[in-house]
Design a protein around this motif. Sequence first.
Motif, PDB file in Angstrom:
ATOM      1  N   UNK A   2      48.685  58.730  42.916  1.00 63.94           N
ATOM      2  CA  UNK A   2      47.421  58.863  42.193  1.00 63.94           C
ATOM      3  C   UNK A   2      46.396  57.839  42.684  1.00 63.94           C
ATOM      4  N   UNK A   3      46.876  56.767  43.295  1.00 62.68           N
ATOM      5  CA  UNK A   3      45.999  55.705  43.783  1.00 62.68           C
ATOM      6  C   UNK A   3      46.584  55.136  45.072  1.00 62.68           C
ATOM      7  N   UNK A   4      45.809  54.267  45.717  1.00 62.89           N
ATOM      8  CA  UNK A   4      46.274  53.641  46.946  1.00 62.89           C
ATOM      9  C   UNK A   4      46.432  52.140  46.740  1.00 62.89           C
ATOM     10  N   UNK A   5      47.531  51.592  47.269  1.00 62.26           N
ATOM     11  CA  UNK A   5      47.793  50.157  47.273  1.00 62.26           C
ATOM     12  C   UNK A   5      48.297  49.818  48.677  1.00 62.26           C
ATOM     13  N   UNK A   6      47.650  48.842  49.306  1.00 65.37           N
ATOM     14  CA  UNK A   6      48.038  48.441  50.655  1.00 65.37           C
ATOM     15  C   UNK A   6      48.709  47.079  50.615  1.00 65.37           C
ATOM     16  N   UNK A   7      49.823  46.988  51.290  1.00 65.33           N
ATOM     17  CA  UNK A   7      50.568  45.730  51.409  1.00 65.33           C
ATOM     18  C   UNK A   7      50.119  45.051  52.698  1.00 65.33           C
ATOM     19  N   UNK A   8      49.856  43.729  52.644  1.00 66.72           N
ATOM     20  CA  UNK A   8      49.434  43.004  53.831  1.00 66.72           C
ATOM     21  C   UNK A   8      50.386  41.846  54.115  1.00 66.72           C
ATOM     22  N   UNK A   9      50.485  41.496  55.387  1.00 69.93           N
ATOM     23  CA  UNK A   9      51.269  40.347  55.818  1.00 69.93           C
ATOM     24  C   UNK A   9      50.382  39.517  56.734  1.00 69.93           C
ATOM     25  N   UNK A  10      49.992  38.336  56.254  1.00 68.79           N
ATOM     26  CA  UNK A  10      49.097  37.444  56.991  1.00 68.79           C
ATOM     27  C   UNK A  10      49.546  36.008  56.786  1.00 68.79           C
ATOM     28  N   UNK A  11      48.980  35.103  57.592  1.00 69.80           N
ATOM     29  CA  UNK A  11      49.125  33.678  57.300  1.00 69.80           C
ATOM     30  C   UNK A  11      47.856  33.225  56.582  1.00 69.80           C
ATOM     31  N   UNK A  12      47.870  32.032  56.068  1.00 67.40           N
ATOM     32  CA  UNK A  12      46.667  31.472  55.455  1.00 67.40           C
ATOM     33  C   UNK A  12      45.601  31.116  56.475  1.00 67.40           C
ATOM     34  N   UNK A  41      50.292  47.887  55.583  1.00 65.64           N
ATOM     35  CA  UNK A  41      50.995  49.162  55.421  1.00 65.64           C
ATOM     36  C   UNK A  41      50.685  49.712  54.036  1.00 65.64           C
ATOM     37  N   UNK A  42      50.694  51.032  53.938  1.00 66.15           N
ATOM     38  CA  UNK A  42      50.406  51.684  52.663  1.00 66.15           C
ATOM     39  C   UNK A  42      51.658  51.643  51.804  1.00 66.15           C
ATOM     40  N   UNK A  43      51.542  51.039  50.642  1.00 66.88           N
ATOM     41  CA  UNK A  43      52.646  50.975  49.674  1.00 66.88           C
ATOM     42  C   UNK A  43      52.606  52.212  48.771  1.00 66.88           C
ATOM     43  N   UNK A  44      51.456  52.501  48.241  1.00 66.38           N
ATOM     44  CA  UNK A  44      51.195  53.706  47.453  1.00 66.38           C
ATOM     45  C   UNK A  44      49.990  54.368  48.102  1.00 66.38           C
ATOM     46  N   UNK A  45      50.032  55.696  48.296  1.00 68.77           N
ATOM     47  CA  UNK A  45      48.912  56.290  49.020  1.00 68.77           C
ATOM     48  C   UNK A  45      48.694  57.765  48.764  1.00 68.77           C
ATOM     49  N   UNK A  46      47.524  58.228  49.205  1.00 68.59           N
ATOM     50  CA  UNK A  46      47.098  59.608  49.020  1.00 68.59           C
ATOM     51  C   UNK A  46      47.695  60.548  50.060  1.00 68.59           C
ATOM     52  N   UNK A  47      48.146  60.010  51.198  1.00 70.17           N
ATOM     53  CA  UNK A  47      48.577  60.862  52.304  1.00 70.17           C
ATOM     54  C   UNK A  47      50.083  61.070  52.375  1.00 70.17           C
ATOM     55  N   UNK A  48      50.816  60.810  51.319  1.00 72.27           N
ATOM     56  CA  UNK A  48      52.258  61.048  51.282  1.00 72.27           C
ATOM     57  C   UNK A  48      52.508  62.538  51.006  1.00 72.27           C
ATOM     58  N   UNK A  49      53.709  63.032  51.361  1.00 74.36           N
ATOM     59  CA  UNK A  49      54.020  64.444  51.040  1.00 74.36           C
ATOM     60  C   UNK A  49      53.761  64.769  49.561  1.00 74.36           C
ATOM     61  N   UNK A  50      54.138  63.832  48.690  1.00 78.11           N
ATOM     62  CA  UNK A  50      53.764  63.928  47.275  1.00 78.11           C
ATOM     63  C   UNK A  50      52.789  62.785  47.046  1.00 78.11           C
ATOM     64  N   UNK A  51      51.474  63.093  47.072  1.00 82.92           N
ATOM     65  CA  UNK A  51      50.466  62.024  47.008  1.00 82.92           C
ATOM     66  C   UNK A  51      50.565  61.189  45.734  1.00 82.92           C
TER      67      UNK A  51
END
Length: 192
Positions: A36-46, A24-34
Amino acid sequence: MIYDISREMFSTPTFPGDPVPEKSVHMGFNKPVPDVYQVTKISITGHTGTHADAPRHFIPEGKDAAEVELSRCIGRCRVAEHNGSLTPEDIRRMSEPDVKRLLIKGNIIVTPESAAEIVSCELLTLGVEGMTVGTEGTIAQIHRILLGAEVYIIENLDLSAVPVGDYFLSALPLKMAGLDGSPVRAVLMDFE
């Protein structure tokens, strides 16, 4: 030539019962108020996608993903092909002469006897295309045999485009303390 032998993490099926990886996008360009950078949060196992099992996966006092000896994850290796159950003779044939890292193409079944032979041959690494080594009734036994001897197990490889032969392998785990496994970006480099 470089072969990428890793599977894409989010589109590869997971082992039955394991959680499906999510992003999921934590910080992103496509928000109503974009942002400045994009950070994606991930949920996985090892053990998502192409991954390596650390000894701690089945050995309570075993090394974790951050403690795996890196010489097991990188170096000369052999790609062999087999389908069906592996015998000790198959392991000896595939690992001659002096192979220490073995990746096997095909739908294989590691038996307790072939796992013991892998340890006897002092293999550092075993890589397979399947999601695990062994069958439903032998998964724990085979993992304990291999991981108890600190054999580096790489699972869920994609060797479909790789010819049988000798290569240089790089399949390093992420340095994550306490984890029982780690996704890897596995690649093979052709010597020619």
